[in-house]
Design a protein around this motif. Structure first.
Motif, short mmCIF file in Angstrom:
data_model
loop_
_atom_site.label_atom_id
_atom_site.label_comp_id
_atom_site.label_asym_id
_atom_site.label_seq_id
_atom_site.Cartn_x
_atom_site.Cartn_y
_atom_site.Cartn_z
N ARG A 25 -5.20 5.60 -7.76
CA ARG A 25 -4.23 5.52 -6.84
C ARG A 25 -2.79 5.00 -8.65
NH1 ARG A 25 -3.25 -0.13 -3.82
NH2 ARG A 25 -4.81 -1.48 -5.37
N TRP A 26 -3.28 3.99 -9.53
CA TRP A 26 -2.17 4.32 -10.96
C TRP A 26 -1.59 5.22 -11.09
CZ3 TRP A 26 0.86 0.01 -9.11
CH2 TRP A 26 0.26 -0.77 -7.75
N SER A 27 -2.37 6.62 -10.89
CA SER A 27 -2.67 7.11 -12.65
C SER A 27 -1.08 7.84 -12.47
CB SER A 27 -3.73 8.45 -11.72
OG SER A 27 -3.44 9.03 -11.13
N ASP A 28 -0.37 8.33 -11.04
CA ASP A 28 1.21 8.49 -11.65
C ASP A 28 2.00 6.85 -11.11
OD1 ASP A 28 3.55 9.86 -11.58
OD2 ASP A 28 2.71 11.69 -9.95
N LEU A 29 2.85 6.88 -12.32
CA LEU A 29 3.23 5.49 -11.86
C LEU A 29 4.96 5.67 -11.23
CD1 LEU A 29 3.01 3.91 -14.89
CD2 LEU A 29 1.64 3.20 -12.49
N GLU A 30 5.23 7.24 -10.77
CA GLU A 30 6.43 7.98 -10.74
C GLU A 30 6.19 8.43 -8.70
OE1 GLU A 30 7.58 11.14 -12.31
OE2 GLU A 30 8.47 10.46 -13.96
N ARG A 31 5.13 7.82 -8.67
CA ARG A 31 4.53 7.93 -7.35
C ARG A 31 4.08 6.66 -6.87
NH1 ARG A 31 3.03 14.44 -7.63
NH2 ARG A 31 5.47 15.05 -6.75
N PRO A 32 4.22 5.68 -6.78
CA PRO A 32 3.19 3.97 -6.22
C PRO A 32 2.80 4.24 -4.91
CG PRO A 32 5.76 3.78 -6.64
CD PRO A 32 5.74 5.31 -7.27
N PRO A 33 1.61 3.66 -5.30
CA PRO A 33 0.92 3.43 -3.85
C PRO A 33 1.41 2.35 -2.85
CG PRO A 33 -0.21 1.95 -5.41
CD PRO A 33 0.78 2.53 -6.11
N LEU A 34 1.40 3.25 -1.44
CA LEU A 34 1.43 2.24 -0.17
C LEU A 34 1.07 0.92 -0.23
CD1 LEU A 34 1.85 4.85 2.14
CD2 LEU A 34 3.83 3.96 1.23
N ASP A 35 1.84 -0.26 0.43
CA ASP A 35 1.62 -1.66 0.12
C ASP A 35 1.31 -1.91 2.07
OD1 ASP A 35 0.79 -4.25 0.73
OD2 ASP A 35 2.24 -4.88 -1.15
N ALA A 36 -0.57 -2.03 2.03
CA ALA A 36 -0.77 -1.80 3.54
C ALA A 36 -0.34 -3.28 4.04
CB ALA A 36 -1.75 -1.51 3.78
N LEU A 42 3.42 -3.45 4.38
CA LEU A 42 3.56 -2.56 5.92
C LEU A 42 3.19 -3.35 7.41
CD1 LEU A 42 2.33 1.05 4.60
CD2 LEU A 42 4.93 -0.18 5.34
N ARG A 43 2.03 -3.70 7.19
CA ARG A 43 1.46 -4.60 8.46
C ARG A 43 2.38 -5.87 8.89
NH1 ARG A 43 -3.52 -2.67 6.79
NH2 ARG A 43 -4.03 -4.86 5.12
N ARG A 44 3.10 -6.45 7.77
CA ARG A 44 3.65 -7.38 8.43
C ARG A 44 5.00 -7.48 8.88
NH1 ARG A 44 1.93 -9.53 3.25
NH2 ARG A 44 3.71 -8.18 1.83
N ALA A 45 5.18 -5.56 8.29
CA ALA A 45 7.10 -5.51 8.91
C ALA A 45 6.84 -5.33 9.94
CB ALA A 45 7.37 -4.43 7.63
N GLY A 48 5.80 -5.65 19.98
CA GLY A 48 5.99 -4.17 19.79
C GLY A 48 5.21 -3.05 20.05
N LEU A 49 5.16 -2.10 19.21
CA LEU A 49 4.46 -0.80 19.40
C LEU A 49 2.86 -1.15 18.40
CD1 LEU A 49 3.24 1.86 21.05
CD2 LEU A 49 5.41 2.78 19.35
N TRP A 50 3.55 -0.85 17.20
CA TRP A 50 2.53 -0.99 16.20
C TRP A 50 0.94 -2.05 16.44
CZ3 TRP A 50 3.02 3.44 16.65
CH2 TRP A 50 4.19 4.47 15.97
N SER A 51 0.28 -1.71 16.62
CA SER A 51 -0.76 -2.66 16.86
C SER A 51 -2.00 -2.65 15.34
CB SER A 51 -1.51 -2.48 17.78
OG SER A 51 -2.30 -0.85 17.55
N ASP A 52 -1.77 -1.68 14.32
CA ASP A 52 -2.64 -2.06 13.23
C ASP A 52 -1.71 -1.05 12.18
OD1 ASP A 52 -4.71 -2.77 11.34
OD2 ASP A 52 -5.51 -1.26 12.14
#
Length: 287
Positions: A12-23, A26-29, A35-39
């Motif tokens: 997932r770090w192979s293309d630093l111009e396309r960093p991975p999402l931070d799950a 995202l959950r904390r936010a 709210g609607l989002w459960s997970d």
């Protein structure tokens, strides 16, 4: 195909111009009491987030508001079983599980259009790029003065009381990576921001807002303002179109309205207005 968690794959770090999402971020936010989002789960690679989430829903292993995001989809599907593929981490590919118990099933067809409005609204806020909707489920951007498809939406039933809505959005796709010349991406459309974390947050918050309004209105698209918002953002209305209908029939005319059932109303040259609920719609160029 079994999805693999994003934290398990160093590629997932192979293309630093396309960093991975931070799950976790995202959950904390997004996941909050009331709210609607459960997970929110992020997987590195899978066939289809729609298929995976629907399977979890049918087995009772996913609650309403579950969000499944894939950094790469190998068998993503659009309408009419068209395939959707893109390089890893070049876009947002996710599905959400909704259980609109308060809304009559006859109105569930509006979920595709509702999601389109929510996605367009969220991207306008977070990416600073003008977007438009092509009936019923495409997201359009302008690249070099031309209308291009940058995203799509697919809603599918999941058991008796659920709907899985899948969204695919090209974010950083470069010109040499486009699957077809008619495709586009937010980056090619001059987006002010292409960081996928804030884009995903903005889209999901917008979807939560529109879904809440629609549900409170009992699914009535007029009462909740959804029908008006969709018409305002729909690039199909006012255009000459050709609708390829089931059974091989084609209908040519002007798209004049989206009715209360979410159908596209086409006015033909002989003065007939015909609502279209299913089919492939092509925007025709002016003569």
């Amino acid at each position: 195909m079994t999805p693999r968690d994003a934290s398990d794959d160093n590629s997932r770090w192979s293309d630093l111009e396309r960093p991975p999402l931070d799950a976790a971020a995202l959950r904390r936010a997004l996941v909050r009491e009331g709210g609607l989002w459960s997970d929110v789960r992020v997987v590195q690679r899978t066939g289809s987030t729609n298929s995976d989430l629907a399977a979890l829903a049918v087995k009772g292993e996913a609650a309403e508001g579950a969000v499944l995001v894939a950094e790469e989809q190998t068998a993503g599907r659009g309408r009419l079983d068209r395939r959707w593929t893109a390089p890893p981490r070049s876009g947002l590919f996710f599905s959400v599980l909704l259980r609109p118990a308060e809304v009559p099933v006859a109105r569930w067809g509006w979920l595709t259009l509702l999601t389109g409005v929510a996605v367009a609204t969220g991207l306008a806020r977070a990416a600073g790029v003008d977007t438009a909707l092509k009936w019923p489920n495409d997201l359009l951007v302008t690249v070099g003065g031309e209308e291009r498809k940058a995203g799509g939406i697919l809603a599918e039933r999941a058991g008796e009381d659920g709907v899985v809505v899948g969204v695919g959005i090209n974010v950083t796709l470069r010109a040499d990576e486009l699957p077809v010349p008619q495709a586009g991406s937010l980056a090619l459309a001059g987006a002010a921001g292409t960081d996928r974390d804030p884009l995903l947050r903005a889209v999901l918050r917008s979807l939560e807002e529109w879904y809440g309004r629609w549900r409170e209105a009992g699914g009535d698209p007029a009462v909740g303002g959804l029908q008006e918002a969709y018409a305002a953002g729909c690039a199909t209305l006012g255009r000459s179109v050709r609708a390829e209908l089931p059974g091989g029939r084609a209908l040519v005319g002007e798209a004049v309205a989206v009715d209360g059932d979410g159908r596209l109303v086409i006015a033909t040259a002989d003065g007939v207005r015909e609502p279209v609920g299913a089919g492939d719609v092509v925007h025709l160029r002016p003569a």
